[in-house]
Design a protein around this motif. Structure first.
Motif, PDB file in Angstrom:
ATOM      1  N   ILE A  48       0.851  -1.179   0.000  1.00  0.00           N
ATOM      2  CA  ILE A  48       0.000   0.000   0.000  1.00  0.00           C
ATOM      3  C   ILE A  48       0.890   1.234   0.000  1.00  0.00           C
ATOM      4  CG2 ILE A  48      -0.203   0.121   2.527  1.00  0.00           C
ATOM      5  CD1 ILE A  48      -3.196   0.843   2.068  1.00  0.00           C
ATOM      6  N   ALA A  49       0.528   2.229  -0.770  1.00  0.00           N
ATOM      7  CA  ALA A  49       1.378   3.412  -0.913  1.00  0.00           C
ATOM      8  C   ALA A  49       1.507   4.151   0.413  1.00  0.00           C
ATOM      9  CB  ALA A  49       0.799   4.338  -1.978  1.00  0.00           C
ATOM     10  N   THR A  50       2.702   4.577   0.703  1.00  0.00           N
ATOM     11  CA  THR A  50       2.931   5.374   1.905  1.00  0.00           C
ATOM     12  C   THR A  50       2.187   6.692   1.790  1.00  0.00           C
ATOM     13  OG1 THR A  50       5.122   4.425   2.201  1.00  0.00           O
ATOM     14  CG2 THR A  50       4.691   6.512   3.318  1.00  0.00           C
ATOM     15  N   THR A  51       1.451   7.057   2.821  1.00  0.00           N
ATOM     16  CA  THR A  51       0.707   8.309   2.807  1.00  0.00           C
ATOM     17  C   THR A  51       1.665   9.489   2.876  1.00  0.00           C
ATOM     18  OG1 THR A  51      -1.126   7.224   3.947  1.00  0.00           O
ATOM     19  CG2 THR A  51      -1.109   9.643   3.954  1.00  0.00           C
ATOM     20  N   VAL A  52       1.447  10.455   2.000  1.00  0.00           N
ATOM     21  CA  VAL A  52       2.250  11.673   1.984  1.00  0.00           C
ATOM     22  C   VAL A  52       1.353  12.826   2.407  1.00  0.00           C
ATOM     23  CG1 VAL A  52       3.643  13.227   0.582  1.00  0.00           C
ATOM     24  CG2 VAL A  52       3.696  10.768   0.144  1.00  0.00           C
ATOM     25  N   GLY A  53       1.661  13.465   3.528  1.00  0.00           N
ATOM     26  CA  GLY A  53       0.801  14.530   4.038  1.00  0.00           C
ATOM     27  C   GLY A  53      -0.436  13.935   4.677  1.00  0.00           C
ATOM     28  N   ALA A  54      -1.495  13.784   3.888  1.00  0.00           N
ATOM     29  CA  ALA A  54      -2.718  13.145   4.371  1.00  0.00           C
ATOM     30  C   ALA A  54      -3.591  12.768   3.188  1.00  0.00           C
ATOM     31  CB  ALA A  54      -3.483  14.065   5.313  1.00  0.00           C
ATOM     32  N   ALA A  55      -4.335  11.687   3.322  1.00  0.00           N
ATOM     33  CA  ALA A  55      -5.278  11.256   2.297  1.00  0.00           C
ATOM     34  C   ALA A  55      -6.695  11.413   2.849  1.00  0.00           C
ATOM     35  CB  ALA A  55      -5.014   9.803   1.905  1.00  0.00           C
ATOM     36  N   PHE A  56      -7.613  11.833   1.990  1.00  0.00           N
ATOM     37  CA  PHE A  56      -8.978  12.127   2.427  1.00  0.00           C
ATOM     38  C   PHE A  56      -9.978  11.166   1.802  1.00  0.00           C
ATOM     39  CE2 PHE A  56     -13.045  14.326   1.738  1.00  0.00           C
ATOM     40  CZ  PHE A  56     -13.370  14.636   3.047  1.00  0.00           C
ATOM     41  N   ASN A  57     -10.900  10.662   2.627  1.00  0.00           N
ATOM     42  CA  ASN A  57     -11.984   9.802   2.161  1.00  0.00           C
ATOM     43  C   ASN A  57     -13.225  10.062   2.994  1.00  0.00           C
ATOM     44  OD1 ASN A  57     -10.905   7.500   0.159  1.00  0.00           O
ATOM     45  ND2 ASN A  57      -9.300   7.943   1.657  1.00  0.00           N
ATOM     46  N   THR A  58     -14.364   9.644   2.484  1.00  0.00           N
ATOM     47  CA  THR A  58     -15.609   9.748   3.249  1.00  0.00           C
ATOM     48  C   THR A  58     -16.352   8.417   3.203  1.00  0.00           C
ATOM     49  OG1 THR A  58     -17.003  10.462   1.381  1.00  0.00           O
ATOM     50  CG2 THR A  58     -15.845  12.181   2.623  1.00  0.00           C
ATOM     51  N   LYS A  59     -17.115   8.176   4.256  1.00  0.00           N
ATOM     52  CA  LYS A  59     -18.016   7.022   4.274  1.00  0.00           C
ATOM     53  C   LYS A  59     -19.109   7.275   5.295  1.00  0.00           C
ATOM     54  CE  LYS A  59     -18.373   2.001   4.499  1.00  0.00           C
ATOM     55  NZ  LYS A  59     -17.655   0.704   4.451  1.00  0.00           N
ATOM     56  N   THR A  60     -20.322   6.878   4.940  1.00  0.00           N
ATOM     57  CA  THR A  60     -21.474   7.049   5.822  1.00  0.00           C
ATOM     58  C   THR A  60     -21.929   5.689   6.332  1.00  0.00           C
ATOM     59  OG1 THR A  60     -22.194   9.029   4.619  1.00  0.00           O
ATOM     60  CG2 THR A  60     -23.828   7.938   6.010  1.00  0.00           C
ATOM     61  N   ILE A  61     -22.142   5.602   7.644  1.00  0.00           N
ATOM     62  CA  ILE A  61     -22.643   4.369   8.242  1.00  0.00           C
ATOM     63  C   ILE A  61     -23.874   4.697   9.082  1.00  0.00           C
ATOM     64  CG2 ILE A  61     -20.353   3.321   8.304  1.00  0.00           C
ATOM     65  CD1 ILE A  61     -20.302   3.841  11.335  1.00  0.00           C
ATOM     66  N   GLU A  62     -24.630   3.672   9.428  1.00  0.00           N
ATOM     67  CA  GLU A  62     -25.797   3.866  10.281  1.00  0.00           C
ATOM     68  C   GLU A  62     -25.424   3.544  11.722  1.00  0.00           C
ATOM     69  OE1 GLU A  62     -30.476   2.479  10.734  1.00  0.00           O
ATOM     70  OE2 GLU A  62     -29.370   2.100   8.878  1.00  0.00           O
ATOM     71  N   SER A  63     -25.831   4.406  12.634  1.00  0.00           N
ATOM     72  CA  SER A  63     -25.536   4.199  14.048  1.00  0.00           C
ATOM     73  C   SER A  63     -26.689   4.700  14.899  1.00  0.00           C
ATOM     74  CB  SER A  63     -24.255   4.956  14.435  1.00  0.00           C
ATOM     75  OG  SER A  63     -24.025   4.898  15.825  1.00  0.00           O
ATOM     76  N   LYS A  64     -27.243   3.797  15.685  1.00  0.00           N
ATOM     77  CA  LYS A  64     -28.330   4.157  16.601  1.00  0.00           C
ATOM     78  C   LYS A  64     -29.463   4.893  15.888  1.00  0.00           C
ATOM     79  CE  LYS A  64     -26.621   6.209  20.231  1.00  0.00           C
ATOM     80  NZ  LYS A  64     -25.798   6.812  21.298  1.00  0.00           N
ATOM     81  N   GLY A  65     -29.837   4.378  14.727  1.00  0.00           N
ATOM     82  CA  GLY A  65     -30.964   4.931  13.988  1.00  0.00           C
ATOM     83  C   GLY A  65     -30.693   6.221  13.242  1.00  0.00           C
ATOM     84  N   ARG A  66     -29.435   6.593  13.084  1.00  0.00           N
ATOM     85  CA  ARG A  66     -29.112   7.808  12.332  1.00  0.00           C
ATOM     86  C   ARG A  66     -27.951   7.538  11.375  1.00  0.00           C
ATOM     87  NH1 ARG A  66     -25.107  11.753  15.762  1.00  0.00           N
ATOM     88  NH2 ARG A  66     -23.860  10.126  16.745  1.00  0.00           N
ATOM     89  N   GLN A  67     -27.842   8.377  10.368  1.00  0.00           N
ATOM     90  CA  GLN A  67     -26.752   8.285   9.410  1.00  0.00           C
ATOM     91  C   GLN A  67     -25.581   9.144   9.882  1.00  0.00           C
ATOM     92  OE1 GLN A  67     -26.876   6.396   6.286  1.00  0.00           O
ATOM     93  NE2 GLN A  67     -28.526   5.506   7.498  1.00  0.00           N
ATOM     94  N   VAL A  68     -24.414   8.530  10.001  1.00  0.00           N
ATOM     95  CA  VAL A  68     -23.214   9.250  10.428  1.00  0.00           C
ATOM     96  C   VAL A  68     -22.224   9.270   9.267  1.00  0.00           C
ATOM     97  CG1 VAL A  68     -21.242   9.284  12.010  1.00  0.00           C
ATOM     98  CG2 VAL A  68     -23.512   8.635  12.848  1.00  0.00           C
ATOM     99  N   LYS A  69     -21.943  10.455   8.785  1.00  0.00           N
ATOM    100  CA  LYS A  69     -20.986  10.607   7.692  1.00  0.00           C
ATOM    101  C   LYS A  69     -19.614  10.955   8.260  1.00  0.00           C
ATOM    102  CE  LYS A  69     -19.995  13.411   3.581  1.00  0.00           C
ATOM    103  NZ  LYS A  69     -20.442  14.580   2.770  1.00  0.00           N
ATOM    104  N   PHE A  70     -18.637  10.100   7.976  1.00  0.00           N
ATOM    105  CA  PHE A  70     -17.262  10.352   8.404  1.00  0.00           C
ATOM    106  C   PHE A  70     -16.493  11.044   7.276  1.00  0.00           C
ATOM    107  CE2 PHE A  70     -17.882   6.615  11.317  1.00  0.00           C
ATOM    108  CZ  PHE A  70     -17.652   7.302  12.502  1.00  0.00           C
TER     109      PHE A  70
END
Length: 219
Positions: A48-70
């Motif tokens: 896996i490529a070494t991270t340079v600085g920072a890499a950004f991603n998003t993902k939404t999961i369901e938690s306790k009846g609500r949508q949580v977007k990370f």
């Protein structure tokens, strides 16, 4: 409109517009990017490529009846990028500090990361998780679980034994954080790091003269 269509439309309407900023911290090669890859795509790669600085991603999961977007920032663990880390965790709603169970030095550094985030984060209620990664390499373990558990209890951390290779507790790590988050993302008073687009994977650095390093192995 059928019932299923109505439910689908309702779910889409409930999708969060604002995301919870989450940052991954820890030394190089402890498995931060591998944990993220497992969470995002349920995959593992030996290379896996070494991270340079920072890499950004998003993902939404369901938690306790609500949508949580990370909104996830995977930061570089190399020492030369250490000074950039506060840019990412200041104003974050959550942080995951990762260490390698087979390398005691990374646990010492993880403790430093936790204390640094607690003392400098602009969010007084930031949720901090401690991921004891590489649980699949139990025979090479150098950090006793009791030691990590004691530190987590002292600092009020969410601690989990993880393995990016097997997937052990990776999803639970993010689900557990989601359960501890407030209803709304933390919004700092000062303008912090903002993302105007939602790329699948990007590299962000503050120094324009930094070049990508060679690929490394981690799990």
């Amino acid at each position: 409109m059928s019932y299923s269509d109505a439910v689908s439309s309702s779910a889409k309407a409930a999708a969060p517009r604002k995301g919870f900023k989450l940052v991954l911290l820890g030394d190089a090669s402890v498995g931060k990017s591998s944990i993220l890859l497992r969470f995002l795509h349920n995959k593992f790669s030996e290379e896996i490529a070494t991270t340079v600085g920072a890499a950004f991603n998003t993902k939404t999961i369901e938690s306790k009846g609500r949508q949580v977007k990370f909104e996830i920032w995977d930061t570089a663990g190399q020492e030369r990028f250490r000074s950039l880390a506060p840019m990412y965790y200041r104003g974050a709603s959550a942080a995951i500090v990762v260490y390698d169970q087979t390398n005691a030095v990374t646990f010492d550094r993880a403790q430093e990361w936790v204390r640094e985030v607690m003392s400098t984060s602009t969010n007084p209620n930031i949720v901090i998780a401690l991921a004891a990664n590489k649980a699949d390499m139990e025979s090479k373990q150098q950090v006793p679980w009791e030691k990590a558990e004691r530190f987590a209890q002292q600092q009020g951390l969410f601690l989990l034994d993880t393995s990016a290779m097997t997937g052990k507790n990776v999803l639970r790590l993010f689900e557990g954080i989601a359960e501890l988050l407030p209803d709304e993302p933390f919004m700092p008073q000062q303008r912090g790091l903002q993302v105007l687009t939602t790329p699948t994977t990007t590299n962000a650095t503050a120094a324009t003269d930094q070049k990508a390093s060679a690929r490394s192995r981690c799990c």
